[in-house]
Design a protein around this motif. Structure first.
Motif, short mmCIF file in Angstrom:
data_model
loop_
_atom_site.label_atom_id
_atom_site.label_comp_id
_atom_site.label_asym_id
_atom_site.label_seq_id
_atom_site.Cartn_x
_atom_site.Cartn_y
_atom_site.Cartn_z
N GLU A 106 9.75 -40.85 4.99
CA GLU A 106 10.81 -40.57 5.96
C GLU A 106 11.74 -41.76 6.14
O GLU A 106 12.97 -41.60 6.24
CB GLU A 106 10.19 -40.17 7.29
N PHE A 145 14.96 -42.23 4.02
CA PHE A 145 16.21 -41.51 4.29
C PHE A 145 17.13 -42.43 5.09
O PHE A 145 16.82 -42.82 6.21
CB PHE A 145 15.96 -40.22 5.07
N GLY A 182 13.45 -34.92 6.24
CA GLY A 182 14.78 -34.91 5.63
C GLY A 182 15.58 -33.69 6.04
O GLY A 182 16.78 -33.78 6.32
N PHE A 224 17.34 -33.25 -2.95
CA PHE A 224 16.20 -34.12 -2.67
C PHE A 224 14.95 -33.63 -3.41
O PHE A 224 14.67 -32.44 -3.44
CB PHE A 224 15.90 -34.16 -1.18
#
Length: 325
Positions: free
Chosen positions: A118, A121, A151, A7
């Motif tokens: 967020e 995800f 994450g 990521f």
């Protein structure tokens, strides 16, 4: 084999065609290469044949399209890679000195990688345990820092091994104290921590190195790796430590050496289906880390013999001779 999700940022490395002690003394030309530390790690895992995913955001522009295509060609699943028209893909201009060492100038803020949030995800990414890897470049601003922590939390909930390569670029931070605090904030959340000798010195802030490493281990990581270029890799756990010397090669460009090392390591751990529990068990007999570390060192060594980042990363066949030397 476990999946590996890297990521963070994918960007364009504008790599100098010149070698100079002082780049300001001459006109430099730059060639675009795909880059960004987490993207490099994803490509390293993919090119070795692993189950590799890259999660991040790039611009819906010529550079972003180029990065998506390049990662896909490297064996990376890009279904977690998002594109936006709200910002452009980040650029990093990379100058090299006569020995192949780098200096960076980033054109990043604002850039697309900083807009990942967020809610981006997807739960579907975490339906099976794997390895979740990140670096400090997604800690540089509050919004992307909160995204990164979210994450990590989502990955931990589903049994992922959490890998953190500090990979600190001080010129991306508005306040050096922010960098110090942000890195320390993440250490309790990770199973595997990798940092170079300069980063360890920075995080020690004048304290005894071994005392700081012990403090880190008490906070959470099962294994800490300290790299020092071609001089070797130190591996440390609460149960012991040791070192591995990488193969001797002639360096051309060090741009993706650390990322190749990390990618090789994560590939080897994923192949062995190592999760948090298994890594903790390996940490009790640190010598059990050696096979994976030798693969990682061979990947790093091969990469510095090539110019560029993703294009310089090896396939398994490329490192066989380095593993037998």
């Amino acid at each position: 084999m476990k999946k590996v999700i890297a990521f963070g940022e994918a960007l364009i490395d504008m790599l100098s065609t010149s070698f100079s002690q002082d780049a300001g003394d001459e006109h430099e030309a730059f060639i675009k290469f795909p880059g960004g530390a987490p993207a490099n790690v994803a490509a390293a895992v993919g090119k070795l044949g692993g189950r590799s995913y890259f999660a991040g955001m790039v611009g819906k522009d010529m550079f972003g399209d180029f990065l998506v295509e390049t990662l896909a060609a490297s064996g990376v699943d890009t279904s977690c890679m998002l594109q936006t028209r709200e910002a452009k893909t980040a650029l990093a201009f990379v100058s090299l000195d006569a020995t192949g060492e780098r200096s960076f100038e980033f054109y990043r803020s604002p850039s697309a990688d900083l807009l990942f949030r967020e809610e981006h995800f997807d739960d579907a990414w975490f339906t099976e345990p794997g390895i979740f890897h990140f670096c400090s470049n997604t800690l540089t601003e509050s919004a992307i820092r909160e995204t990164t922590l979210a994450g990590i939390a989502k990955a931990r909930e589903t049994g992922f091994l959490i890998s953190f390569d500090v990979n600190l670029r001080h010129n991306l931070w508005s306040d050096d104290q922010d960098a110090f605090a942000a890195v320390w904030q993440c250490i309790p959340q990770v199973d595997l921590l990798k940092l170079c000798v300069e980063e360890l010195e920075y995080l020690c802030a004048g304290q005894d190195e071994d005392a700081v490493l012990n403090k880190m281990l008490e906070m959470g990581p099962s294994v800490i790796l300290v790299t020092d270029g071609g001089k070797g890799v130190r591996y440390v756990s609460a149960y012991g430590q040791g070192s591995v010397v990488p193969p001797k090669v002639t360096m051309v460009d060090s741009t993706a050496a650390g990322d190749a090392f990390v990618g090789g390591l994560l590939y080897a751990l994923a192949e062995q289906s190592v999760g948090p529990v298994e890594l903790k068990a390996m940490a009790q007999t640190p010598i059990s880390l050696l096979p994976a570390l030798r693969i990682a060192c061979a990947c790093g060594a091969y990469t510095v013999t090539q110019k560029g980042a993703i294009n310089s990363l090896p396939m398994l066949k490329d490192i066989q001779s380095l593993l037998t030397d």
